[in-house]
Structures are given as structure tokens and as C-alpha cells.
Design a protein around this motif. Structure first.
Motif, PDB file in Angstrom:
ATOM      1  N   ALA A 244     -68.836  -5.742  34.335  1.00 34.27           N
ATOM      2  CA  ALA A 244     -67.903  -4.753  33.782  1.00 34.27           C
ATOM      3  C   ALA A 244     -68.620  -3.468  33.398  1.00 34.27           C
ATOM      4  O   ALA A 244     -68.131  -2.362  33.672  1.00 34.27           O
ATOM      5  CB  ALA A 244     -67.182  -5.348  32.568  1.00 34.27           C
ATOM      6  N   ARG A 245     -69.767  -3.600  32.774  1.00 33.13           N
ATOM      7  CA  ARG A 245     -70.529  -2.404  32.383  1.00 33.13           C
ATOM      8  C   ARG A 245     -71.007  -1.634  33.606  1.00 33.13           C
ATOM      9  O   ARG A 245     -70.986  -0.395  33.620  1.00 33.13           O
ATOM     10  CB  ARG A 245     -71.715  -2.805  31.516  1.00 33.13           C
ATOM     11  N   ARG A 250     -70.634   3.015  37.113  1.00 30.86           N
ATOM     12  CA  ARG A 250     -70.476   3.563  38.459  1.00 30.86           C
ATOM     13  C   ARG A 250     -69.319   4.570  38.512  1.00 30.86           C
ATOM     14  O   ARG A 250     -69.427   5.634  39.119  1.00 30.86           O
ATOM     15  CB  ARG A 250     -70.246   2.429  39.456  1.00 30.86           C
ATOM     16  N   ARG A 251     -68.210   4.242  37.878  1.00 33.96           N
ATOM     17  CA  ARG A 251     -67.083   5.166  37.837  1.00 33.96           C
ATOM     18  C   ARG A 251     -67.433   6.436  37.068  1.00 33.96           C
ATOM     19  O   ARG A 251     -67.036   7.540  37.440  1.00 33.96           O
ATOM     20  CB  ARG A 251     -65.874   4.471  37.195  1.00 33.96           C
ATOM     21  N   HIS A 252     -68.192   6.252  35.995  1.00 34.42           N
ATOM     22  CA  HIS A 252     -68.640   7.407  35.200  1.00 34.42           C
ATOM     23  C   HIS A 252     -69.494   8.348  36.048  1.00 34.42           C
ATOM     24  O   HIS A 252     -69.325   9.576  36.019  1.00 34.42           O
ATOM     25  CB  HIS A 252     -69.441   6.907  33.990  1.00 34.42           C
ATOM     26  N   ARG A 255     -67.363  10.191  38.719  1.00 31.53           N
ATOM     27  CA  ARG A 255     -66.595  11.296  38.153  1.00 31.53           C
ATOM     28  C   ARG A 255     -67.500  12.451  37.749  1.00 31.53           C
ATOM     29  O   ARG A 255     -67.105  13.625  37.841  1.00 31.53           O
ATOM     30  CB  ARG A 255     -65.785  10.803  36.958  1.00 31.53           C
ATOM     31  N   ARG A 256     -68.699  12.133  37.275  1.00 28.45           N
ATOM     32  CA  ARG A 256     -69.623  13.202  36.896  1.00 28.45           C
ATOM     33  C   ARG A 256     -70.001  14.040  38.103  1.00 28.45           C
ATOM     34  O   ARG A 256     -70.067  15.276  38.045  1.00 28.45           O
ATOM     35  CB  ARG A 256     -70.876  12.611  36.248  1.00 28.45           C
ATOM     36  N   GLN A 257     -70.253  13.329  39.231  1.00 26.93           N
ATOM     37  CA  GLN A 257     -70.610  14.050  40.446  1.00 26.93           C
ATOM     38  C   GLN A 257     -69.449  14.882  40.986  1.00 26.93           C
ATOM     39  O   GLN A 257     -69.649  15.905  41.618  1.00 26.93           O
ATOM     40  CB  GLN A 257     -71.091  13.056  41.510  1.00 26.93           C
ATOM     41  N   VAL A 264     -63.866   6.885  29.921  1.00 26.60           N
ATOM     42  CA  VAL A 264     -64.158   6.223  28.652  1.00 26.60           C
ATOM     43  C   VAL A 264     -63.216   5.033  28.543  1.00 26.60           C
ATOM     44  O   VAL A 264     -62.096   5.045  29.047  1.00 26.60           O
ATOM     45  CB  VAL A 264     -63.961   7.167  27.447  1.00 26.60           C
ATOM     46  N   LEU A 265     -63.697   4.025  27.888  1.00 18.63           N
ATOM     47  CA  LEU A 265     -62.886   2.841  27.687  1.00 18.63           C
ATOM     48  C   LEU A 265     -62.037   3.005  26.446  1.00 18.63           C
ATOM     49  O   LEU A 265     -62.567   3.228  25.346  1.00 18.63           O
ATOM     50  CB  LEU A 265     -63.774   1.598  27.548  1.00 18.63           C
TER      51      LEU A 265
END
Length: 278
Positions: A244-245, A250-252, A255-257, A264-265
Motif C-alpha cells: 500500500a505504501r 508511486r502515485r505521488h 503526479r509530481r512528474q 494524500v491519504l
């Protein structure tokens, strides 16, 4: 007829077949000398056929061209277990010679540590060999637990059924099939089951005392399996948390790129209705 280890390890296809032939010779001899019934002969032969098929498939799957000396010893033990099976099934309808039964069980248990020593000394330790050895031990315990049930009650079958219930449960909860860390205590508990069942089978103790010994052995087995299940459940929880982490990280990063606001959870709104600032 002499069957050597060299013969049993010569070719991949010959090892299981030679083992099957040795089994047929043994149960036929028991039918003549110990009065093994037709049902006992058939049950033991069915066991031997399944063993030969499964072992052959395991050899092909693992890419092994021969059994190897350690697996040959285990196959010899498996043949003795077939003889025990024949006698136990026969005992359902007629008495069987106890000295013959105890002798077969005693030799099979005595050879239990030999195959491991041979594997280590010859450098032939394999996953197949370890699994083969474990399954033969488990089946012997199951057969003996059925035999002593006639004297001490059907609750003794739990000693032999634990392993198979655990395997069946792993089909429903796959995390139960994860590798367990080696523990010396697990080997001790397994040895205790064998000793307790042999003592009960051979009638070495009064029935009341033997019942206490069997109950104590079952208690240690329950503790051992319970501890393993607890450890596997804890490891599965840790694995899910790590996954999960990693997914959130990976999603973070994605989105940053992309130049978007990071993920955020947020807590479940049903549990925390208060607004949360991202």
C-alpha cells in the motif's frame, strides 16, 4: 531381489518405478506372512501409485534427472510407510501382528534423520527432497493416528489431520503457503508426535498414561501450528502495508512528474466528518 541406491538413482524415470516395484514386493510379502487383507493391499498400492506419479512429476518440474542418494533413502521410507498403511487398513477388520507393524514404523522413523544427513554429506540438498521427506512424515503420522484411534478415540486423528487441514486452508488463504522460518522447535514437536504414536501403537504404556501422552503431543502440535499461523498472518499484514505504501508513493511520484498536486491519504469521511486540508 536386491534394490540398491545406485539403481534407484540411475535415471529420472526409473526411481519412482523401482520404488513402486519395491512396494508391490513388500505388500505382497505382508499379504502372505502377516495376513494383509485385499482392502489393505489395495489401499497401500493406491498410495504407492499416487506417490510414484507425484514424485515423477516433481522430478520433471525441478529439472532433476535422478533421485539422488538422499531421496532414494526417503523413497525407501515411503515404501515402509506403504506397508504400514496396508497393515492399518487390515486392522479395521482383523487383528494384525503388532511386532511387524511396530518394526516397520520403527525403521521408517529411524531412517527419518538418515536422508537429511545423506543430503548434507553428498551436497544433494534440494527443495524437492525436503518436501518429499516432510510429506512422508505427515502421511505416516496420519496413518498411525488412525490406527490408535481404535483404542484411544477418534480425537487422535487430529494429530495426523493438522497438516492436511493447514494445506486445505492455504487454498482459501494463500498467505498460509508462504515460506516459514526454520525453527528447531518445529522439528522437536514433529519428533514428539512420532514418539507418542509409536508408544501408543506398541502398547508400551497403560492406556490411561498413553492417552495423556497423546493429548500432550497434540497440545504441542496445536501450539506449533498456532504460532506458525500467527507469524504468517503478521507477515501478510506487513506485506500488505508495504504494498500500500509503495502504491501511494508511486502515485505521488507520477503526479509530481506531471506537475499536479501530490496524492494524500484522506481518512474515511464516515469516520471523520471534519474537513481535512490537503
Amino acid at each position: 531381489m536386491t534394490i540398491s541406491i545406485a539403481t534407484m538413482t540411475a535415471r529420472e524415470s526409473r526411481g519412482p518405478i523401482v520404488g513402486l516395484a519395491a512396494h508391490l514386493i513388500l505388500v505382497t510379502a505382508l499379504a502372505v506372512t502377516a495376513g494383509v487383507s485385499a482392502a489393505g493391499w489395495l489401499a497401500a498400492t493406491a498410495y504407492a501409485v499416487v506417490l510414484a506419479v507425484v514424485l515423477g512429476a516433481g522430478l520433471r518440474r525441478s529439472g532433476m534427472r535422478a533421485l539422488g542418494p538422499a531421496n532414494a533413502v526417503t523413497l525407501g521410507r515411503a515404501t515402509l510407510v506403504g506397508g504400514v498403511t496396508a497393515l492399518v487398513v487390515t486392522s479395521f477388520t482383523a487383528p494384525v501382528p503388532l511386532p511387524v507393524l511396530v518394526t516397520l514404523v520403527g525403521v521408517a522413523l529411524a531412517l527419518d534423520g538418515v536422508d537429511g544427513q545423506v543430503a548434507r554429506r553428498t551436497g544433494s540438498t534440494t527443495k524437492l527432497g525436503a518436501r518429499f521427506d516432510m510429506e512422508i512424515d505427515a502421511f505416516l503420522v496420519l496413518v498411525l493416528s488412525v490406527y490408535v484411534a481404535g483404542t484411544f478415540g477418534w480425537w487422535t486423528i487430529a494429530m495426523g489431520a493438522f497438516r492436511y487441514v493447514f494445506v486445505a486452508a492455504s487454498w482459501v488463504w494463500p498467505w498460509l503457503s508462504a515460506a516459514l522460518p526454520p525453527r528447531f522447535s518445529r522439528k522437536v514437536v514433529a519428533a514428539v508426535q512420532g514418539v507418542a504414536l509409536v508408544v501408543a501403537t506398541a502398547s508400551l504404556l497403560p492406556d490411561v498414561v498413553a492417552s495423556v501422552v497423546l493429548a500432550a503431543a497434540l497440545a504441542t502440535l496445536t501450539w506449533s501450528f498456532g504460532r506458525d499461523v500467527q507469524w504468517l498472518r503478521h507477515e501478510e499484514s506487513r506485506r500488505r502495508l508495504v504494498v500500500a505504501r509503495a502504491r501511494v508513493a508511486r502515485r505521488h511520484e507520477d503526479r509530481r512528474q506531471e506537475g499536479r498536486r501530490p496524492v494524500v491519504l484522506l481518512p474515511d469521511p464516515r469516520r471523520s466528518p471534519a474537513p481535512v486540508n490537503a
